[in-house]
Scaffold this motif. Sequence first.
Motif, PDB file in Angstrom:
ATOM      1  N   MET A   1       0.848  -1.190   0.000  1.00 35.48           N
ATOM      2  CA  MET A   1       0.000   0.000   0.000  1.00 35.48           C
ATOM      3  C   MET A   1       0.883   1.240   0.000  1.00 35.48           C
ATOM      4  O   MET A   1       1.866   1.311   0.746  1.00 35.48           O
ATOM      5  N   THR A 257      -5.292  -2.345  -2.280  1.00 37.34           N
ATOM      6  CA  THR A 257      -4.451  -3.509  -1.993  1.00 37.34           C
ATOM      7  C   THR A 257      -3.544  -3.839  -3.161  1.00 37.34           C
ATOM      8  O   THR A 257      -2.349  -4.092  -2.990  1.00 37.34           O
ATOM      9  N   HIS A 258      -4.101  -3.833  -4.366  1.00 30.78           N
ATOM     10  CA  HIS A 258      -3.327  -4.176  -5.558  1.00 30.78           C
ATOM     11  C   HIS A 258      -2.866  -2.943  -6.324  1.00 30.78           C
ATOM     12  O   HIS A 258      -2.072  -3.055  -7.262  1.00 30.78           O
TER      13      HIS A 258
END
Length: 274
Positions: A1, A257-258
Amino acid sequence: MPKTISVINTRISEIRPEHDLPLTRVGRDNDGGYVIPSMILGNTSFLFSGGYGNDFSFEKDFLVKSNASGAFLYDFSITLPKLLANFIGASKAVLLRRDHYAMSYHLMNIYTYLRLMLTPRISLIHSKLSNSGSTEGGKVSDLRSALDLISTDGKIRFFCKLDIEGYEYELIDELVELEGRINGLVIEFHDTFSRRATFKTSLNLLKVNYAVLHTHVNNYGGVAPDGEPVVFEVTFLNRRLIPDLPSAVPPKESLVTHDQPNDPKSAEIKLIFS
């Protein structure tokens, strides 16, 4: 993050993700990588990609991680003669004792282009994706014709990535018409402030057959006068691939998150959905 996150309360309800399904990141860090549904990697015959921009990390990584037989990358704006001309121009600037960075930048672009041309299973087609009929800028291909050149087999399923600097709006009708051949999409929508009505109409047309699974703000695009981001990366999954799920409340905020900021020197933008 990312360490720095800027929060925007968006009123564009059309970009709110509809389902919480597993996602994965494909492509390089920061600009050039996209978040897509994990199930796409096992359900795609070919990757159809619009927009090269001196970076084919998404296409290369997609082929490594998926069952796709190949990737077809359309871009009319970058050719070897143009890259060489840019390098020669930068070299002349160096002789005049200007910035050396430009020369190394253009040399790297040539190197990347040659790597692309030598990469197995990735085909670069120098053609503009458009259905306007205009021949400005060279050869033009509409989406249906481009897919037919790859395969006319109705059982072949494509995943489409489109980052074509505003021409994506011309292809919306075809993406809807051809949904039987397309499992999913990731589209970078540009100029969404000046073309807000077109942007929303495009999303609503697509959402008849495709569900929004993920939305990410490209922070290179900045923020419009109304406080909304200008450039969005929106990921869709064909509704026929979504398993039967009980009704769920859509998420109130975008996940990071990604995600990674496209511009690593600026804050990542997190969306709160009104």
